[in-house]
Structures are given as C-alpha cells and as structure tokens.
Design a protein around this motif. Structure first.
Motif, PDB file in Angstrom:
ATOM      1  N   LYS A  66      37.662  16.416  64.764  1.00 44.81           N
ATOM      2  CA  LYS A  66      38.662  17.333  65.528  1.00 44.81           C
ATOM      3  C   LYS A  66      39.841  17.609  64.787  1.00 44.81           C
ATOM      4  O   LYS A  66      40.186  18.811  64.603  1.00 44.81           O
ATOM      5  N   ARG A  67      40.271  16.534  63.796  1.00 40.93           N
ATOM      6  CA  ARG A  67      41.394  16.994  63.071  1.00 40.93           C
ATOM      7  C   ARG A  67      41.055  17.846  62.065  1.00 40.93           C
ATOM      8  O   ARG A  67      41.890  18.961  61.770  1.00 40.93           O
ATOM      9  N   TYR A  68      39.925  17.721  61.584  1.00 40.39           N
ATOM     10  CA  TYR A  68      39.381  18.775  60.254  1.00 40.39           C
ATOM     11  C   TYR A  68      39.048  20.110  61.042  1.00 40.39           C
ATOM     12  O   TYR A  68      39.630  21.088  60.486  1.00 40.39           O
ATOM     13  N   ALA A  69      38.630  20.035  62.159  1.00 43.29           N
ATOM     14  CA  ALA A  69      38.436  21.589  62.673  1.00 43.29           C
ATOM     15  C   ALA A  69      39.855  22.123  63.162  1.00 43.29           C
ATOM     16  O   ALA A  69      40.051  23.554  63.109  1.00 43.29           O
ATOM     17  N   ALA A  70      40.803  21.438  63.183  1.00 43.50           N
ATOM     18  CA  ALA A  70      42.468  21.913  63.432  1.00 43.50           C
ATOM     19  C   ALA A  70      42.964  22.346  62.215  1.00 43.50           C
ATOM     20  O   ALA A  70      44.162  22.801  62.116  1.00 43.50           O
ATOM     21  N   GLY A  71      42.351  22.141  61.062  1.00 42.84           N
ATOM     22  CA  GLY A  71      43.089  22.626  59.646  1.00 42.84           C
ATOM     23  C   GLY A  71      43.314  21.380  58.858  1.00 42.84           C
ATOM     24  O   GLY A  71      43.557  21.523  57.646  1.00 42.84           O
ATOM     25  N   GLU A  72      43.317  20.100  59.264  1.00 40.70           N
ATOM     26  CA  GLU A  72      43.555  19.185  58.574  1.00 40.70           C
ATOM     27  C   GLU A  72      42.552  18.795  57.447  1.00 40.70           C
ATOM     28  O   GLU A  72      41.353  18.658  57.746  1.00 40.70           O
ATOM     29  N   ARG A  73      43.226  18.298  56.185  1.00 37.12           N
ATOM     30  CA  ARG A  73      42.199  18.062  55.146  1.00 37.12           C
ATOM     31  C   ARG A  73      42.436  16.853  54.383  1.00 37.12           C
ATOM     32  O   ARG A  73      41.437  16.244  53.773  1.00 37.12           O
ATOM     33  N   ASN A  74      43.603  16.191  54.739  1.00 41.82           N
ATOM     34  CA  ASN A  74      43.850  14.955  53.894  1.00 41.82           C
ATOM     35  C   ASN A  74      43.695  14.012  54.779  1.00 41.82           C
ATOM     36  O   ASN A  74      44.405  13.701  55.728  1.00 41.82           O
ATOM     37  N   PHE A  75      42.637  12.979  54.359  1.00 41.41           N
ATOM     38  CA  PHE A  75      42.396  11.862  55.129  1.00 41.41           C
ATOM     39  C   PHE A  75      42.680  10.603  54.112  1.00 41.41           C
ATOM     40  O   PHE A  75      41.481   9.738  54.154  1.00 41.41           O
ATOM     41  N   TYR A  76      43.385  10.473  53.456  1.00 45.49           N
ATOM     42  CA  TYR A  76      43.773   9.467  52.424  1.00 45.49           C
ATOM     43  C   TYR A  76      43.420   8.117  52.867  1.00 45.49           C
ATOM     44  O   TYR A  76      44.178   7.559  54.198  1.00 45.49           O
ATOM     45  N   GLU A  77      42.730   7.108  52.431  1.00 45.09           N
ATOM     46  CA  GLU A  77      42.632   5.814  52.781  1.00 45.09           C
ATOM     47  C   GLU A  77      42.120   5.680  54.422  1.00 45.09           C
ATOM     48  O   GLU A  77      42.269   4.621  54.916  1.00 45.09           O
ATOM     49  N   ALA A  78      41.325   6.831  54.801  1.00 44.20           N
ATOM     50  CA  ALA A  78      40.647   6.623  56.212  1.00 44.20           C
ATOM     51  C   ALA A  78      39.675   5.437  56.083  1.00 44.20           C
ATOM     52  O   ALA A  78      38.954   5.033  55.233  1.00 44.20           O
ATOM     53  N   ASN A  79      39.629   4.683  57.394  1.00 45.43           N
ATOM     54  CA  ASN A  79      38.644   3.845  57.535  1.00 45.43           C
ATOM     55  C   ASN A  79      37.492   4.322  58.526  1.00 45.43           C
ATOM     56  O   ASN A  79      37.943   4.542  59.760  1.00 45.43           O
ATOM     57  N   LEU A  80      36.359   4.660  58.070  1.00 41.23           N
ATOM     58  CA  LEU A  80      35.303   5.145  58.843  1.00 41.23           C
ATOM     59  C   LEU A  80      34.138   4.240  58.610  1.00 41.23           C
ATOM     60  O   LEU A  80      32.897   4.888  58.668  1.00 41.23           O
ATOM     61  N   ILE A  81      34.119   3.141  58.209  1.00 45.94           N
ATOM     62  CA  ILE A  81      32.867   2.082  58.293  1.00 45.94           C
ATOM     63  C   ILE A  81      31.957   2.440  59.354  1.00 45.94           C
ATOM     64  O   ILE A  81      32.424   2.587  60.434  1.00 45.94           O
ATOM     65  N   GLY A  82      30.532   2.543  58.935  1.00 44.41           N
ATOM     66  CA  GLY A  82      29.869   3.009  59.775  1.00 44.41           C
ATOM     67  C   GLY A  82      29.632   4.206  60.470  1.00 44.41           C
ATOM     68  O   GLY A  82      28.716   4.454  61.606  1.00 44.41           O
ATOM     69  N   ALA A  83      30.566   5.134  60.535  1.00 42.00           N
ATOM     70  CA  ALA A  83      30.657   6.326  61.321  1.00 42.00           C
ATOM     71  C   ALA A  83      29.448   7.408  61.041  1.00 42.00           C
ATOM     72  O   ALA A  83      28.640   7.094  59.788  1.00 42.00           O
ATOM     73  N   SER A  84      28.952   8.012  61.766  1.00 40.05           N
ATOM     74  CA  SER A  84      27.895   8.780  62.050  1.00 40.05           C
ATOM     75  C   SER A  84      28.269  10.446  61.849  1.00 40.05           C
ATOM     76  O   SER A  84      28.894  10.847  62.649  1.00 40.05           O
ATOM     77  N   LEU A  85      28.343  10.760  60.631  1.00 42.63           N
ATOM     78  CA  LEU A  85      28.735  12.199  60.118  1.00 42.63           C
ATOM     79  C   LEU A  85      27.598  13.139  59.799  1.00 42.63           C
ATOM     80  O   LEU A  85      28.065  14.121  58.988  1.00 42.63           O
ATOM     81  N   SER A  86      26.223  13.076  60.104  1.00 38.61           N
ATOM     82  CA  SER A  86      25.395  13.624  59.531  1.00 38.61           C
ATOM     83  C   SER A  86      25.399  14.949  59.901  1.00 38.61           C
ATOM     84  O   SER A  86      25.931  15.286  61.013  1.00 38.61           O
ATOM     85  N   GLU A  87      25.254  15.914  59.056  1.00 38.17           N
ATOM     86  CA  GLU A  87      25.171  17.291  59.313  1.00 38.17           C
ATOM     87  C   GLU A  87      26.629  17.902  59.174  1.00 38.17           C
ATOM     88  O   GLU A  87      26.775  19.066  59.580  1.00 38.17           O
ATOM     89  N   ALA A  88      27.761  17.252  59.158  1.00 34.55           N
ATOM     90  CA  ALA A  88      29.073  17.607  59.465  1.00 34.55           C
ATOM     91  C   ALA A  88      29.555  18.456  58.086  1.00 34.55           C
ATOM     92  O   ALA A  88      29.000  18.337  56.968  1.00 34.55           O
ATOM     93  N   PHE A  89      30.284  19.599  58.566  1.00 37.04           N
ATOM     94  CA  PHE A  89      30.811  20.626  57.522  1.00 37.04           C
ATOM     95  C   PHE A  89      32.286  19.834  57.374  1.00 37.04           C
ATOM     96  O   PHE A  89      33.134  19.776  57.987  1.00 37.04           O
ATOM     97  N   LEU A  90      32.420  19.452  55.952  1.00 38.96           N
ATOM     98  CA  LEU A  90      33.519  18.670  55.430  1.00 38.96           C
ATOM     99  C   LEU A  90      33.953  18.928  54.067  1.00 38.96           C
ATOM    100  O   LEU A  90      34.281  18.581  53.384  1.00 38.96           O
ATOM    101  N   SER A  91      33.597  20.472  53.899  1.00 37.37           N
ATOM    102  CA  SER A  91      33.877  21.090  52.433  1.00 37.37           C
ATOM    103  C   SER A  91      35.450  21.005  52.258  1.00 37.37           C
ATOM    104  O   SER A  91      36.256  21.244  53.253  1.00 37.37           O
ATOM    105  N   HIS A  92      35.867  20.632  50.876  1.00 42.78           N
ATOM    106  CA  HIS A  92      37.197  20.500  50.558  1.00 42.78           C
ATOM    107  C   HIS A  92      37.977  19.393  51.162  1.00 42.78           C
ATOM    108  O   HIS A  92      39.214  19.264  51.080  1.00 42.78           O
TER     109      HIS A  92
END
Length: 213
Positions: free
Chosen positions: A8-34
């Motif tokens: 949701k935050r990426y779609a809103a234009g945010e790109r910086n997720f420094y030190e994010a904790n996403l252990i075990g998250a499901s992001l298959s086929e996600a568009f996360l370029s740059h």
C-alpha cells in the motif's frame, strides 16, 4: 510491517523501507522495482517472480528467502545474507553482490551476466547451468560449488596468494571458461572434465590435483 502495508505504501509512492521487518511475508509476483530495503529483515520471505529490478538491498537478510524466477536485474545486494535462499531461474544481470553471503543457495540456471561478486561467499552453492559471463568473481569463495554446464566466458576469477579465488572441490564439468581469467586461482581438487578452456588465462593458478579430460 506486513506485506499489505508495504504494498500500500509502495503504491502511494514510498520507496524507502530501511530496516523493515518482513519475516515470512508473502510478496510473490509483487512489483517493487527501485525499492529501498537496506538492512531489512526478509528471512523466509516469498518473493517468487517478484520484480525487484534496481532494488537497494544492501545488507538485507534474505536467509532462506524464496526468489525463484525473481527479477533482480541491477539490484544492489552488497553484503546481503542470502544463505540457503532459492534463486533458481532468477535474473541478476549486472547485480551487485560484493561481500554477499550466498552459501548453500540454489541458483540453477540463474542469469548473473556481468554481476559483481567480488569477495562473495558462494560455498556449496548450486549454480548448475548458470550464466556468469563477464561476471566479476575475483577473490570469491567458490569452494565445493556446483557449476556443471555453467557459462563463465570472460569471467574474472583472479586471485592473489592468500586471497585467491577458492575453487577447491568445485564441480566445473562441461563448464564454458573460454576467455576467463583464472590467474592465481586455487583449483586444487576441482573437476574440469569436458570444460572449455580455450583462451583462458591460467598463469599463476594452483592447478595440482585437477581432474580434467
């Protein structure tokens, strides 16, 4: 942070997720370029077929992550931990992997053309039929790595004494090493049966105990 919040935050234009904790998250086929995930904890994350082209993943923890068929072209994975990660079929063209830990990773058929792997750890990695043409593997640890049928044309495998490319016990059967620079490489115990070595530079390489047909 969970996967839905990130997307949701990426779609809103945010790109910086420094030190994010996403252990075990499901992001298959996600568009996360740059995207910027510097030092993020991505252990066990499912990023199969995700678009991570030109992503900043410096120092990220991708231990046991699923990156099957992921697009990591141009991504910066310097000093990242990819131990036991699944990268089979992934694209890592011109990716930066200096000092990265890729020990025991599954990278069958991965495309690492022009990738920077200076001083990376690839010990016991499975790179069968991978493409490493023109890749920089200087001082890289390739001990017991599986490179059967891999293409390493014009790859840089240079290594000086005590900080040489370590190919001890590596499986290089039928590998294409034409034009590769292996000067100073430590090749003791490597299996080079059927390997193509035309034009390869072997000056100063430690070559005793090589198996070659």
């Amino acid at each position: 942070m969970d996967a839905d919040e990130l997307l949701k935050r990426y779609a809103a234009g945010e790109r910086n997720f420094y030190e994010a904790n996403l252990i075990g998250a499901s992001l298959s086929e996600a568009f996360l370029s740059h995207i910027c995930l510097v030092c993020a904890n991505l252990k066990d994350v499912n990023l199969a077929s995700a678009d991570l082209s030109w992503a900043n993943l410096i120092g990220a923890n991708l231990d046991s992550a699923c990156l099957l068929l992921a697009d990591l072209n141009g991504a910066d994975l310097s000093s990242a931990n990819l131990t036991r990660a699944k990268l089979t079929g992934a694209d890592l063209i011109q990716a930066k992997l200096e000092n990265a830990n890729l020990g025991d990773t599954k990278m069958i058929g991965v495309n690492l053309t022009g990738a920077k792997l200076y001083m990376a750890n690839l010990m016991e990695a499975n790179l069968i039929e991978a493409c490493l043409d023109e890749a920089d593997l200087e001082k890289t640890n390739l001990s017991e790595v599986k490179l059967r049928g891999a293409s390493l044309r014009k790859a840089n495998l240079r290594g000086a004494f005590l900080c040489e490319s370590n190919l001890q016990g590596a499986d290089l059967r039928e590998a294409d090493l034409r034009g590769a620079n292996l000067s100073g490489a430590f090749l003791c115990g490597a299996n080079l049966e059927g390997a193509k070595l035309e034009g390869a530079i072997l000056s100063g390489a430690i070559q005793f105990c090589i198996r070659q047909v």
